[in-house]
Design a protein around this motif. Sequence first.
Motif, PDB file in Angstrom:
ATOM      1  N   ASP A  31       0.803  -1.219   0.000  1.00  0.00           N
ATOM      2  CA  ASP A  31       0.000   0.000   0.000  1.00  0.00           C
ATOM      3  C   ASP A  31       0.838   1.272   0.000  1.00  0.00           C
ATOM      4  O   ASP A  31       0.309   2.378   0.142  1.00  0.00           O
ATOM      5  CB  ASP A  31      -0.965   0.004   1.191  1.00  0.00           C
ATOM      6  CG  ASP A  31      -0.241  -0.032   2.530  1.00  0.00           C
ATOM      7  OD1 ASP A  31      -0.928  -0.053   3.565  1.00  0.00           O
ATOM      8  OD2 ASP A  31       1.009  -0.032   2.533  1.00  0.00           O
ATOM      9  N   TYR A  32       2.141   1.130  -0.164  1.00  0.00           N
ATOM     10  CA  TYR A  32       3.021   2.299  -0.194  1.00  0.00           C
ATOM     11  C   TYR A  32       4.162   1.943  -1.122  1.00  0.00           C
ATOM     12  O   TYR A  32       4.766   0.869  -0.979  1.00  0.00           O
ATOM     13  CB  TYR A  32       3.507   2.586   1.230  1.00  0.00           C
ATOM     14  CG  TYR A  32       4.386   3.811   1.388  1.00  0.00           C
ATOM     15  CD1 TYR A  32       5.675   3.692   1.918  1.00  0.00           C
ATOM     16  CD2 TYR A  32       3.935   5.078   1.065  1.00  0.00           C
ATOM     17  CE1 TYR A  32       6.487   4.794   2.088  1.00  0.00           C
ATOM     18  CE2 TYR A  32       4.745   6.194   1.244  1.00  0.00           C
ATOM     19  CZ  TYR A  32       6.022   6.036   1.750  1.00  0.00           C
ATOM     20  OH  TYR A  32       6.816   7.141   1.925  1.00  0.00           O
ATOM     21  N   LEU A  34       7.668   3.284  -3.497  1.00  0.00           N
ATOM     22  CA  LEU A  34       8.739   4.274  -3.487  1.00  0.00           C
ATOM     23  C   LEU A  34       9.693   4.017  -4.644  1.00  0.00           C
ATOM     24  O   LEU A  34       9.787   2.897  -5.156  1.00  0.00           O
ATOM     25  CB  LEU A  34       9.554   4.189  -2.186  1.00  0.00           C
ATOM     26  CG  LEU A  34       8.797   4.159  -0.873  1.00  0.00           C
ATOM     27  CD1 LEU A  34       8.507   2.737  -0.424  1.00  0.00           C
ATOM     28  CD2 LEU A  34       9.584   4.886   0.219  1.00  0.00           C
ATOM     29  N   TYR A  36      13.889   4.726  -5.404  1.00  0.00           N
ATOM     30  CA  TYR A  36      15.179   5.101  -4.863  1.00  0.00           C
ATOM     31  C   TYR A  36      16.167   5.201  -6.014  1.00  0.00           C
ATOM     32  O   TYR A  36      16.049   4.519  -7.029  1.00  0.00           O
ATOM     33  CB  TYR A  36      15.696   4.050  -3.880  1.00  0.00           C
ATOM     34  CG  TYR A  36      14.962   3.999  -2.567  1.00  0.00           C
ATOM     35  CD1 TYR A  36      13.758   3.324  -2.456  1.00  0.00           C
ATOM     36  CD2 TYR A  36      15.472   4.621  -1.438  1.00  0.00           C
ATOM     37  CE1 TYR A  36      13.076   3.261  -1.246  1.00  0.00           C
ATOM     38  CE2 TYR A  36      14.802   4.572  -0.227  1.00  0.00           C
ATOM     39  CZ  TYR A  36      13.605   3.891  -0.147  1.00  0.00           C
ATOM     40  OH  TYR A  36      12.935   3.840   1.046  1.00  0.00           O
ATOM     41  N   PHE A  46      16.336   7.984  -1.200  1.00  0.00           N
ATOM     42  CA  PHE A  46      14.918   8.110  -1.514  1.00  0.00           C
ATOM     43  C   PHE A  46      14.680   9.203  -2.533  1.00  0.00           C
ATOM     44  O   PHE A  46      15.275  10.288  -2.459  1.00  0.00           O
ATOM     45  CB  PHE A  46      14.157   8.426  -0.225  1.00  0.00           C
ATOM     46  CG  PHE A  46      12.743   8.847  -0.442  1.00  0.00           C
ATOM     47  CD1 PHE A  46      12.347  10.155  -0.193  1.00  0.00           C
ATOM     48  CD2 PHE A  46      11.798   7.936  -0.906  1.00  0.00           C
ATOM     49  CE1 PHE A  46      11.042  10.556  -0.392  1.00  0.00           C
ATOM     50  CE2 PHE A  46      10.493   8.330  -1.104  1.00  0.00           C
ATOM     51  CZ  PHE A  46      10.106   9.642  -0.851  1.00  0.00           C
ATOM     52  N   SER A  93       5.773  -1.547   0.034  1.00  0.00           N
ATOM     53  CA  SER A  93       5.725  -1.809   1.466  1.00  0.00           C
ATOM     54  C   SER A  93       4.367  -2.368   1.892  1.00  0.00           C
ATOM     55  O   SER A  93       3.328  -1.894   1.443  1.00  0.00           O
ATOM     56  CB  SER A  93       6.006  -0.505   2.210  1.00  0.00           C
ATOM     57  OG  SER A  93       6.005  -0.702   3.586  1.00  0.00           O
ATOM     58  N   ALA A  94       4.425  -3.418   2.743  1.00  0.00           N
ATOM     59  CA  ALA A  94       3.232  -3.924   3.421  1.00  0.00           C
ATOM     60  C   ALA A  94       3.665  -4.170   4.873  1.00  0.00           C
ATOM     61  O   ALA A  94       3.738  -3.246   5.661  1.00  0.00           O
ATOM     62  CB  ALA A  94       2.706  -5.180   2.760  1.00  0.00           C
ATOM     63  N   ASP A  96       6.725  -5.337   5.418  1.00  0.00           N
ATOM     64  CA  ASP A  96       8.130  -4.988   5.294  1.00  0.00           C
ATOM     65  C   ASP A  96       8.293  -4.306   3.939  1.00  0.00           C
ATOM     66  O   ASP A  96       7.313  -4.084   3.239  1.00  0.00           O
ATOM     67  CB  ASP A  96       9.044  -6.208   5.449  1.00  0.00           C
ATOM     68  CG  ASP A  96       8.708  -7.334   4.486  1.00  0.00           C
ATOM     69  OD1 ASP A  96       8.779  -8.508   4.899  1.00  0.00           O
ATOM     70  OD2 ASP A  96       8.366  -7.042   3.319  1.00  0.00           O
ATOM     71  N   MET A  97       9.515  -3.960   3.569  1.00  0.00           N
ATOM     72  CA  MET A  97       9.712  -3.249   2.302  1.00  0.00           C
ATOM     73  C   MET A  97      10.524  -4.111   1.355  1.00  0.00           C
ATOM     74  O   MET A  97      11.622  -4.551   1.698  1.00  0.00           O
ATOM     75  CB  MET A  97      10.407  -1.909   2.534  1.00  0.00           C
ATOM     76  CG  MET A  97      10.320  -0.989   1.313  1.00  0.00           C
ATOM     77  SD  MET A  97      10.885   0.694   1.648  1.00  0.00           S
ATOM     78  CE  MET A  97       9.599   1.310   2.715  1.00  0.00           C
TER      79      MET A  97
ATOM     80  N   LEU B  97       6.914   1.757   8.376  1.00  0.00           N
ATOM     81  CA  LEU B  97       6.827   1.119   7.057  1.00  0.00           C
ATOM     82  C   LEU B  97       6.169   2.002   6.007  1.00  0.00           C
ATOM     83  O   LEU B  97       6.153   1.661   4.832  1.00  0.00           O
ATOM     84  CB  LEU B  97       6.076  -0.200   7.175  1.00  0.00           C
ATOM     85  CG  LEU B  97       6.949  -1.348   7.659  1.00  0.00           C
ATOM     86  CD1 LEU B  97       6.095  -2.531   8.065  1.00  0.00           C
ATOM     87  CD2 LEU B  97       7.957  -1.749   6.600  1.00  0.00           C
ATOM     88  N   ARG B  98       5.585   3.131   6.412  1.00  0.00           N
ATOM     89  CA  ARG B  98       5.003   4.051   5.434  1.00  0.00           C
ATOM     90  C   ARG B  98       5.864   5.311   5.362  1.00  0.00           C
ATOM     91  O   ARG B  98       5.374   6.406   5.096  1.00  0.00           O
ATOM     92  CB  ARG B  98       3.561   4.394   5.811  1.00  0.00           C
ATOM     93  CG  ARG B  98       2.647   3.192   5.972  1.00  0.00           C
ATOM     94  CD  ARG B  98       2.603   2.328   4.746  1.00  0.00           C
ATOM     95  NE  ARG B  98       1.779   1.135   4.906  1.00  0.00           N
ATOM     96  CZ  ARG B  98       2.234  -0.031   5.353  1.00  0.00           C
ATOM     97  NH1 ARG B  98       3.490  -0.173   5.740  1.00  0.00           N
ATOM     98  NH2 ARG B  98       1.427  -1.077   5.435  1.00  0.00           N
ATOM     99  N   SER B  99       7.158   5.155   5.639  1.00  0.00           N
ATOM    100  CA  SER B  99       8.125   6.239   5.528  1.00  0.00           C
ATOM    101  C   SER B  99       9.323   5.742   4.738  1.00  0.00           C
ATOM    102  O   SER B  99       9.628   4.548   4.754  1.00  0.00           O
ATOM    103  CB  SER B  99       8.610   6.673   6.923  1.00  0.00           C
ATOM    104  OG  SER B  99       7.552   7.154   7.698  1.00  0.00           O
ATOM    105  N   PRO B 100      10.022   6.651   4.051  1.00  0.00           N
ATOM    106  CA  PRO B 100      11.190   6.222   3.273  1.00  0.00           C
ATOM    107  C   PRO B 100      12.297   5.680   4.168  1.00  0.00           C
ATOM    108  O   PRO B 100      12.513   6.161   5.279  1.00  0.00           O
ATOM    109  CB  PRO B 100      11.638   7.510   2.577  1.00  0.00           C
ATOM    110  CG  PRO B 100      10.463   8.409   2.614  1.00  0.00           C
ATOM    111  CD  PRO B 100       9.719   8.074   3.862  1.00  0.00           C
TER     112      PRO B 100
END
Lengths: 109, 112
Positions: A31-32, A34, A36, A46, A93-94, A96-97, B97-100
């Motif tokens: 749900d997130y 990113l 890099y 980031f 990410s859920a 973990d990433m 977990l919702r941050s870089p």
Amino acid sequence: DQQVKQNSPSLSVQEGRISILNCDYTNSMFDYFLWYKKYPAEGPTFLISISSIKDKNEDGRFTVFLNKSAKHLSLHIVPSQPGDSAVYFCAASANDMRFGAGTRLTVKP
Amino acid sequence: NAGVTQTPKFQVLKTGQSMTLQCAQDMNHEYMSWYRQDPGMGLRLIHYSVGAGITDQGEVPNGYNVSRSTTEDFPLRLLSAAPSQTSVYFCASSQGLRSPLHFGNGTRLTVT
């Protein structure tokens, strides 16, 4: 199994043109998301992120697009500059990433 | 502000030796994690921690141990090094977990 996939190991574009980097994921719990950027001999840094409640996020020359139905995200860099040459990792990410394998972007002057 | 500090930067081990890779962060982040980077494989998660006293396994945990006795430190232990553990190791931390993630500069490990 790799839950985040970047199928293009490399991409080369001309300075001033658009760079489009793609990423696919399989886990619907993510749900997130990113992006890099990584230079040699350094840790990843980031670049930009997007929450699953949005479909677009912009930051200067960088825009990330999310298509949840297709489980696909992309990073657009406009205009591309030689300093953008680096390896770009997509992450999701859920609990973990997780990261993709990376795409090496080369921007030619 | 140091951020995430990893030591050593380089290490050569013989098969069967053990060692600890150190990681410290000064940002008061609750979430910390270890990744390894291998050609064509990207960054693969080894172990992670959501706070002091709590650790969990990632994608490739075998052959590695972690502990989190303080918020600042998250060491990674190789119990009996194998050539397959030759890699670049990155430690990272974030507010959640919702941050870089903020990454260290890596430890390049070679096992002969």
